[in-house]
Motif scaffolding. Structure first.
Motif, PDB file in Angstrom:
ATOM      1  N   LEU A  99       0.858  -1.191   0.000  1.00 53.38           N
ATOM      2  CA  LEU A  99       0.000   0.000   0.000  1.00 53.38           C
ATOM      3  C   LEU A  99       0.894   1.240   0.000  1.00 53.38           C
ATOM      4  N   ALA A 100       0.593   2.177  -0.879  1.00 50.15           N
ATOM      5  CA  ALA A 100       1.263   3.478  -0.841  1.00 50.15           C
ATOM      6  C   ALA A 100       0.332   4.425  -0.100  1.00 50.15           C
ATOM      7  N   LEU A 101       0.891   5.146   0.879  1.00 52.83           N
ATOM      8  CA  LEU A 101       0.058   6.062   1.666  1.00 52.83           C
ATOM      9  C   LEU A 101       0.511   7.491   1.446  1.00 52.83           C
ATOM     10  N   ASP A 102      -0.450   8.376   1.554  1.00 53.34           N
ATOM     11  CA  ASP A 102      -0.228   9.813   1.493  1.00 53.34           C
ATOM     12  C   ASP A 102       0.922  10.205   2.430  1.00 53.34           C
ATOM     13  N   VAL A 107       0.378  11.482   6.234  1.00 54.43           N
ATOM     14  CA  VAL A 107      -0.041  10.696   7.396  1.00 54.43           C
ATOM     15  C   VAL A 107       1.156  10.278   8.249  1.00 54.43           C
TER      16      VAL A 107
END
Lengths: 81, 81
Positions: free
Chosen positions: A44-47, A50
């Motif tokens: 998963l790539a997250l902003d 965060v």
């Protein structure tokens, strides 16, 4: 930030797909391999805005709600900077 | 001895399954997740008589020959005692 989620069948759950792979491996001469179990893996790539805690929370929640079936599967979350 | 094999699509290869999961995640309110890519995960159990080097060789060979398609996928092998 990135999160890695590993989903595996619980040890008590039969894994016919893994058994089939193991059978093929045996036919191909991999005699030293005694068992194979298949799982799933998600990146998963997250902003970037965060925090690590928020990232872990979001990844744990999506793992439990969407990526894994907690009745028959276990999951593990790993956060990578 | 155990070996863990992680198989992921090469970064240049499109991942429609991951895109579909990402789309569902967005609909469910996971706005902080910007991308999802799906891979495969295998746990191999090896005969206790093999050394760590032999275990790594066997796992690398089965990963390249059976578990991954090296044309479109990368793989990573991890040996666990």
């Amino acid at each position: 930030m990135k999160a890695k989620v590993y989903v595996t069948l619980k040890p008590s759950v039969l894994d016919p797909q893994g058994k089939a792979i193991h059978h093929s491996a045996e036919q191909l001469g991999f005699q030293q391999i005694t068992d194979i179990r298949q799982g799933k893996y998600f990146e998963l790539a997250l902003d970037d805005s965060v925090s690590e805690t928020e990232a872990r929370e979001a990844a744990e929640k999506i793992a439990a709600d969407v990526l894994a079936n907690p009745v028959i599967e276990d999951y593990r979350v790993e956060i990578v900077q």
